[in-house]
Design a protein around this motif. Sequence first.
Motif, mmCIF file in Angstrom:
data_model
loop_
_atom_site.group_PDB
_atom_site.id
_atom_site.type_symbol
_atom_site.label_atom_id
_atom_site.label_comp_id
_atom_site.label_asym_id
_atom_site.label_seq_id
_atom_site.Cartn_x
_atom_site.Cartn_y
_atom_site.Cartn_z
ATOM 1 N N LEU A 1 0.799 -1.212 0.041
ATOM 2 C CA LEU A 1 -0.072 -0.030 0.034
ATOM 3 C C LEU A 1 0.895 1.209 -0.095
ATOM 4 N N TRP A 2 1.899 1.276 0.894
ATOM 5 C CA TRP A 2 2.878 2.542 1.008
ATOM 6 C C TRP A 2 3.569 2.785 -0.265
ATOM 7 N N MET A 3 3.795 1.622 -1.024
ATOM 8 C CA MET A 3 4.660 1.424 -2.257
ATOM 9 C C MET A 3 3.986 2.029 -3.199
ATOM 10 N N LEU A 4 2.498 1.758 -3.149
ATOM 11 C CA LEU A 4 1.687 2.271 -4.107
ATOM 12 C C LEU A 4 1.359 3.744 -3.975
ATOM 13 N N ILE A 5 1.215 4.264 -2.793
ATOM 14 C CA ILE A 5 0.865 5.701 -2.493
ATOM 15 C C ILE A 5 2.211 6.562 -2.922
ATOM 16 N N SER A 6 3.649 5.937 -2.932
ATOM 17 C CA SER A 6 4.715 6.757 -3.078
ATOM 18 C C SER A 6 4.906 6.718 -4.560
ATOM 19 N N TYR B 1 21.773 9.197 -2.568
ATOM 20 C CA TYR B 1 21.564 10.411 -1.986
ATOM 21 C C TYR B 1 19.945 10.765 -1.595
ATOM 22 N N GLY B 2 19.704 11.520 -0.610
ATOM 23 C CA GLY B 2 18.269 11.794 -0.301
ATOM 24 C C GLY B 2 17.857 13.336 0.205
ATOM 25 N N PHE B 3 18.770 13.998 0.519
ATOM 26 C CA PHE B 3 18.438 15.398 0.798
ATOM 27 C C PHE B 3 18.151 16.442 -0.282
ATOM 28 N N TYR B 4 17.175 16.828 -0.496
ATOM 29 C CA TYR B 4 15.722 16.522 0.131
ATOM 30 C C TYR B 4 14.892 15.936 -0.490
ATOM 31 N N SER B 5 13.743 15.665 -0.241
ATOM 32 C CA SER B 5 12.776 14.794 -0.849
ATOM 33 C C SER B 5 12.113 15.504 -2.183
ATOM 34 N N ALA B 6 12.369 14.928 -3.333
ATOM 35 C CA ALA B 6 11.578 15.472 -4.065
ATOM 36 C C ALA B 6 10.055 15.102 -4.314
ATOM 37 N N HIS B 7 9.655 13.892 -3.701
ATOM 38 C CA HIS B 7 8.656 13.699 -3.536
ATOM 39 C C HIS B 7 7.694 14.669 -2.769
ATOM 40 N N ALA B 8 8.286 15.123 -1.735
ATOM 41 C CA ALA B 8 7.632 16.146 -0.859
ATOM 42 C C ALA B 8 7.648 17.446 -1.305
ATOM 43 N N ALA C 1 -0.651 15.410 0.237
ATOM 44 C CA ALA C 1 0.881 15.950 0.171
ATOM 45 C C ALA C 1 1.502 15.117 1.491
ATOM 46 N N ILE C 2 0.756 15.404 2.569
ATOM 47 C CA ILE C 2 1.515 14.673 3.895
ATOM 48 C C ILE C 2 1.510 13.169 3.709
ATOM 49 N N VAL C 3 0.419 12.582 3.294
ATOM 50 C CA VAL C 3 0.181 11.147 3.158
ATOM 51 C C VAL C 3 1.655 10.879 2.276
ATOM 52 N N VAL C 4 1.518 11.209 0.951
ATOM 53 C CA VAL C 4 2.687 10.807 0.140
ATOM 54 C C VAL C 4 4.142 11.175 0.535
ATOM 55 N N SER C 5 4.175 12.183 1.339
ATOM 56 C CA SER C 5 5.519 12.574 2.021
ATOM 57 C C SER C 5 5.835 11.590 3.052
ATOM 58 N N TYR C 6 4.961 11.139 3.818
ATOM 59 C CA TYR C 6 5.310 10.170 4.926
ATOM 60 C C TYR C 6 5.664 8.896 4.434
ATOM 61 N N SER C 7 5.017 8.540 3.282
ATOM 62 C CA SER C 7 5.237 7.300 2.654
ATOM 63 C C SER C 7 6.837 7.128 2.244
ATOM 64 N N ARG C 8 7.402 8.351 2.285
ATOM 65 C CA ARG C 8 9.018 8.024 1.947
ATOM 66 C C ARG C 8 9.798 7.741 3.195
ATOM 67 N N ILE C 9 9.287 8.150 4.334
ATOM 68 C CA ILE C 9 10.084 7.642 5.308
ATOM 69 C C ILE C 9 9.499 6.159 5.726
ATOM 70 N N TYR C 10 8.327 5.843 5.623
ATOM 71 C CA TYR C 10 7.987 4.351 5.790
ATOM 72 C C TYR C 10 8.484 3.445 4.785
ATOM 73 N N ASP D 1 14.694 15.450 5.537
ATOM 74 C CA ASP D 1 14.608 15.458 4.203
ATOM 75 C C ASP D 1 13.068 15.665 3.591
ATOM 76 N N VAL D 2 12.255 15.286 4.476
ATOM 77 C CA VAL D 2 10.664 15.443 4.014
ATOM 78 C C VAL D 2 10.493 16.897 4.476
ATOM 79 N N LEU D 3 10.659 17.318 5.700
ATOM 80 C CA LEU D 3 10.208 18.546 6.181
ATOM 81 C C LEU D 3 10.947 19.785 4.945
ATOM 82 N N VAL D 4 12.152 19.626 4.741
ATOM 83 C CA VAL D 4 12.840 20.596 3.947
ATOM 84 C C VAL D 4 11.992 20.585 2.320
ATOM 85 N N GLY D 5 11.922 19.368 1.934
ATOM 86 C CA GLY D 5 11.142 19.102 0.694
ATOM 87 C C GLY D 5 9.872 19.892 0.703
#
Length: 188
Positions: free
Chosen positions: A26-31, A105-112, A141-150, A158-162
């Motif tokens: 599910l979270w892979m799908l959300i992401s 590398y991951g700083f910062y999240s393009a998804h977020a 946007a919050i749900v998609v961004s959280y999926s990156r941490i999950y 990374d998510v907050l800065v994104g």
Amino acid sequence: MDEIIQEDKKVFLYLNNLGDPSFDQLWMLISSTWIWVPLYIIFLYFLYKNYQLRSLVFILIFLALGATVSDQLANVFKYGVARLRPCHDPSLEHYMRIVKCGGQYGFYSAHASNTFFLASYLGILLKKKIKWFPYAIFVWAIVVSYSRIYLGVHFPIDVLVGAFAGSLLGVIFSVLAQKVINKQKITP
């Protein structure tokens, strides 16, 4: 700075370990990007229903420009800062759940950045016409961004800065779009 990074890792591990294998797909799908195409079509429909065609052209031009800037700026930072993604961080490998792993590398999240760009850009343009829309799109946007941490591909910072970068770009590009529309004496 080391203290902030250590706290970021602790928060990441807490949030990442809340996951359960039965929800991984599910979270892979959300992401994923393509699953949201029907939602993007709905966004376009809202714009079409609430703006005249000439205004819509400018809105879409600024949307495309802003989304490109949001995405590419995140890539510049990823390679400029060169902070390892959690899934590539050797100090975390035995403590985290790796569901998916991206580039090094991951700083910062393009998804977020991209989802918060869309949320702020469209939220500003549609808030007077569809009252509930800004709330709903920011939840998305919050749900998609959280999926990156999950999934284990981004730290919370990374998510907050994104999210901050994307929101800022959304505000800037929505103001620019509105100025061009008003200058052209195009009424929404």
